[in-house]
Design a protein around this motif. Structure first.
Motif, PDB file in Angstrom:
ATOM      1  N   GLN A   9       0.848  -1.068  -0.113  1.00 28.34           N
ATOM      2  CA  GLN A   9      -0.027   0.069  -0.097  1.00 28.34           C
ATOM      3  C   GLN A   9       0.900   1.040  -0.165  1.00 28.34           C
ATOM      4  O   GLN A   9       0.731   2.197  -0.677  1.00 28.34           O
ATOM      5  N   LEU A  10       2.051   1.156   0.731  1.00 23.88           N
ATOM      6  CA  LEU A  10       2.928   2.312   0.844  1.00 23.88           C
ATOM      7  C   LEU A  10       3.520   2.620  -0.477  1.00 23.88           C
ATOM      8  O   LEU A  10       3.778   3.765  -0.998  1.00 23.88           O
ATOM      9  N   ASN A  11       3.891   1.322  -1.088  1.00 19.95           N
ATOM     10  CA  ASN A  11       4.647   1.527  -2.383  1.00 19.95           C
ATOM     11  C   ASN A  11       3.557   2.152  -3.602  1.00 19.95           C
ATOM     12  O   ASN A  11       4.254   3.018  -4.215  1.00 19.95           O
ATOM     13  N   VAL A  12       2.469   1.922  -3.578  1.00 22.43           N
ATOM     14  CA  VAL A  12       1.315   2.452  -4.248  1.00 22.43           C
ATOM     15  C   VAL A  12       1.265   3.837  -3.998  1.00 22.43           C
ATOM     16  O   VAL A  12       1.210   4.527  -4.902  1.00 22.43           O
ATOM     17  N   LEU A  24      -0.740   5.806 -14.729  1.00 27.93           N
ATOM     18  CA  LEU A  24       1.215   6.140 -14.913  1.00 27.93           C
ATOM     19  C   LEU A  24       1.750   5.144 -13.760  1.00 27.93           C
ATOM     20  O   LEU A  24       2.532   4.459 -13.712  1.00 27.93           O
ATOM     21  N   ALA A  25       1.057   5.270 -12.444  1.00 29.75           N
ATOM     22  CA  ALA A  25       1.564   4.586 -11.240  1.00 29.75           C
ATOM     23  C   ALA A  25       1.187   2.957 -11.276  1.00 29.75           C
ATOM     24  O   ALA A  25       2.311   2.381 -10.892  1.00 29.75           O
ATOM     25  N   ALA A  26       0.276   2.734 -11.949  1.00 26.59           N
ATOM     26  CA  ALA A  26       0.013   1.086 -12.302  1.00 26.59           C
ATOM     27  C   ALA A  26       1.125   0.860 -13.335  1.00 26.59           C
ATOM     28  O   ALA A  26       1.593  -0.289 -13.144  1.00 26.59           O
ATOM     29  N   GLU A  27       1.240   1.343 -14.295  1.00 31.77           N
ATOM     30  CA  GLU A  27       2.349   0.910 -15.386  1.00 31.77           C
ATOM     31  C   GLU A  27       3.605   0.785 -14.833  1.00 31.77           C
ATOM     32  O   GLU A  27       4.368  -0.053 -14.917  1.00 31.77           O
ATOM     33  N   LYS A  28       4.248   1.801 -13.934  1.00 30.45           N
ATOM     34  CA  LYS A  28       5.377   1.897 -13.392  1.00 30.45           C
ATOM     35  C   LYS A  28       5.625   0.519 -12.387  1.00 30.45           C
ATOM     36  O   LYS A  28       6.682   0.019 -12.172  1.00 30.45           O
ATOM     37  N   LEU A  29       4.371   0.021 -11.411  1.00 32.26           N
ATOM     38  CA  LEU A  29       4.387  -0.948 -10.642  1.00 32.26           C
ATOM     39  C   LEU A  29       4.194  -2.163 -11.330  1.00 32.26           C
ATOM     40  O   LEU A  29       4.094  -3.276 -10.472  1.00 32.26           O
ATOM     41  N   PHE A  30       3.920  -2.222 -12.556  1.00 30.18           N
ATOM     42  CA  PHE A  30       3.441  -3.377 -13.252  1.00 30.18           C
ATOM     43  C   PHE A  30       2.277  -4.178 -12.645  1.00 30.18           C
ATOM     44  O   PHE A  30       2.167  -5.413 -12.610  1.00 30.18           O
ATOM     45  N   VAL A  36      -4.171  -1.072  -8.214  1.00 26.75           N
ATOM     46  CA  VAL A  36      -3.411   0.340  -7.447  1.00 26.75           C
ATOM     47  C   VAL A  36      -4.639   1.074  -6.935  1.00 26.75           C
ATOM     48  O   VAL A  36      -4.459   1.586  -5.997  1.00 26.75           O
ATOM     49  N   SER A  37      -5.677   1.259  -7.592  1.00 25.59           N
ATOM     50  CA  SER A  37      -6.981   1.981  -6.912  1.00 25.59           C
ATOM     51  C   SER A  37      -7.548   1.380  -5.833  1.00 25.59           C
ATOM     52  O   SER A  37      -7.762   2.186  -4.636  1.00 25.59           O
ATOM     53  N   MET A  38      -7.555  -0.022  -5.506  1.00 28.41           N
ATOM     54  CA  MET A  38      -7.962  -0.746  -4.629  1.00 28.41           C
ATOM     55  C   MET A  38      -7.019  -0.444  -3.216  1.00 28.41           C
ATOM     56  O   MET A  38      -7.400  -0.304  -2.259  1.00 28.41           O
ATOM     57  N   ALA A  39      -5.497  -0.657  -3.678  1.00 23.74           N
ATOM     58  CA  ALA A  39      -4.719  -0.453  -2.635  1.00 23.74           C
ATOM     59  C   ALA A  39      -4.737   0.789  -1.979  1.00 23.74           C
ATOM     60  O   ALA A  39      -4.537   1.187  -0.835  1.00 23.74           O
ATOM     61  N   LEU A  40      -5.043   1.885  -2.776  1.00 25.80           N
ATOM     62  CA  LEU A  40      -5.055   3.322  -2.348  1.00 25.80           C
ATOM     63  C   LEU A  40      -6.314   3.454  -1.364  1.00 25.80           C
ATOM     64  O   LEU A  40      -6.219   4.120  -0.348  1.00 25.80           O
ATOM     65  N   ALA A  41      -7.335   2.997  -2.061  1.00 27.10           N
ATOM     66  CA  ALA A  41      -8.652   3.175  -1.350  1.00 27.10           C
ATOM     67  C   ALA A  41      -8.654   2.492   0.078  1.00 27.10           C
ATOM     68  O   ALA A  41      -9.045   2.876   1.074  1.00 27.10           O
ATOM     69  N   GLU A  42      -8.014   1.237   0.077  1.00 27.59           N
ATOM     70  CA  GLU A  42      -7.740   0.536   1.387  1.00 27.59           C
ATOM     71  C   GLU A  42      -6.807   1.425   2.569  1.00 27.59           C
ATOM     72  O   GLU A  42      -7.122   1.350   3.768  1.00 27.59           O
ATOM     73  N   LEU A  43      -5.819   1.943   1.950  1.00 23.80           N
ATOM     74  CA  LEU A  43      -4.866   2.574   2.730  1.00 23.80           C
ATOM     75  C   LEU A  43      -5.809   3.798   3.329  1.00 23.80           C
ATOM     76  O   LEU A  43      -5.778   4.051   4.518  1.00 23.80           O
ATOM     77  N   GLU A  44      -6.327   4.666   2.363  1.00 24.12           N
ATOM     78  CA  GLU A  44      -7.264   5.723   3.084  1.00 24.12           C
ATOM     79  C   GLU A  44      -8.196   5.260   4.049  1.00 24.12           C
ATOM     80  O   GLU A  44      -8.480   6.176   5.072  1.00 24.12           O
ATOM     81  N   LYS A  45      -8.808   4.073   3.516  1.00 21.50           N
ATOM     82  CA  LYS A  45      -9.850   3.890   4.662  1.00 21.50           C
ATOM     83  C   LYS A  45      -9.132   3.374   5.988  1.00 21.50           C
ATOM     84  O   LYS A  45      -9.878   3.922   7.081  1.00 21.50           O
ATOM     85  N   GLN A  46      -8.280   2.766   6.093  1.00 22.20           N
ATOM     86  CA  GLN A  46      -7.445   2.404   7.077  1.00 22.20           C
ATOM     87  C   GLN A  46      -7.081   3.587   8.020  1.00 22.20           C
ATOM     88  O   GLN A  46      -6.923   3.684   9.248  1.00 22.20           O
ATOM     89  N   LEU A  47      -6.561   4.644   7.216  1.00 27.36           N
ATOM     90  CA  LEU A  47      -5.995   5.752   8.199  1.00 27.36           C
ATOM     91  C   LEU A  47      -7.305   6.515   8.464  1.00 27.36           C
ATOM     92  O   LEU A  47      -7.006   7.543   9.106  1.00 27.36           O
TER      93      LEU A  47
END
Length: 296
Positions: A9-12, A24-30, A36-47
């Motif tokens: 999540q932090l890497n995303v 672009l973030a998804a392309e960089k992270l393969f 990527v959207s799910m990882a960010l949403a989960e991180l924001e939800k947890q915080l």
């Protein structure tokens, strides 16, 4: 509430801050855009806080995101260090992401990095070269670990440490009328055409702060974003140039341009710059110490 934040999540999050869009973030992270959207949403939800402002399909870091960024950068750096520690048999581990402003990047950084590699036997570095303003912004965004720039930075979140010095000079074409003068006075530079680097460059800032105040009238003939283009334009007779002696040295020796000796001194300092909240890994500490001793 207990949170379980993952390195993924932090890497995303870190990748989105650099690339500004999920695509672009998804392309960089393969990864897929959905992942990527799910990882960010989960991180924001947890915080319990959004970390970005959504503006025209771009994700702009908000205040909460700016608080998280140096912490995420530190955790990811420490995780990389742990991985490298057990994979490599060397004293210093990890990759060093270095930025340099143009003069330093072209004329100093290659030799500095060569000496660092020879001394420390560390061979994983990247070098990004641009003008000082862009380099400092990449430090603020944690895209670079350290930077070497000409001139002072003006951001309170960046720490500047002097590590070397330079001097600016004035050059002209070989047949410019000023080359026929035995002694050039400041008044001889009035009403002249100038070729300068782009806004944001250390060379441009030095001209504006040091030489321009001494001239009542001067005109910007061309604004150029590379030193070679500036030297060629001076050689072609399009105006006078103000740039580093390091950058002009070979063109002067080759007779492409002439060095004008004026009574105006234009010394400047080179700085090693780091974000005040940047985690200083053993590699970063070692390189900082090396830079401070290198000129000596």
């Amino acid at each position: 509430m207990t949170t379980h934040i993952s390195l993924k999540q932090l890497n995303v999050f870190n990748s989105i801050t650099q690339h500004k869009t999920l695509t672009l973030a998804a392309e960089k992270l393969f990864l897929s855009k959905a992942a990527v959207s799910m990882a960010l949403a989960e991180l924001e939800k947890q915080l319990g806080h959004p970390l970005f402002d959504r503006v025209n399909n771009r994700l702009i870091l908000n205040q909460e995101g700016k608080i998280l960024l140096p912490l995420a950068d530190e955790l990811l750096s420490r995780a990389d260090y742990i991985n490298d520690l057990f994979e490599q048999d060397q004293a210093l581990n990890g990759q060093l992401k270095l930025g340099s402003s143009n003069t330093i990047g072209n004329h100093i950084s290659p030799y500095l990095l060569s000496d660092f590699r020879e001394q420390q036997q560390h061979f994983s570095q990247s070098l990004y070269i641009s003008n000082s303003t862009i380099i400092c912004q990449k430090l603020l965004d944690f895209e670079l670990d350290l930077a070497l720039i000409e001139g002072e930075n003006h951001h309170s979140d960046l720490i500047s440490i002097p590590f070397s010095h330079d001097e600016m000079c004035i050059i002209s074409s070989k047949n410019h009328p000023l080359t026929k003068l035995k002694k050039i006075k400041t008044s001889d530079l009035e009403n002249t055409e100038w070729l300068l680097r782009e806004l944001g460059s250390g060379s441009r800032e030095c001209f504006i702060n040091t030489l321009a105040p001494e001239l009542k009238r001067w005109h910007l003939s061309f604004e150029l974003n590379t030193t070679e283009a500036l030297i060629n334009s001076v050689s072609a007779g399009l105006g006078l140039g103000c740039l580093s002696k390091l950058a002009a040295k070979y063109a002067i020796e080759a007779g492409r341009v002439s060095l004008l000796k004026t009574p105006i001194e234009m010394p400047r300092t080179f700085y090693l710059v780091i974000h005040k909240n940047k985690y200083r890994s053993p590699l970063i500490k070692s390189f900082m110490l090396f830079c401070e001793k290198w000129q000596q």
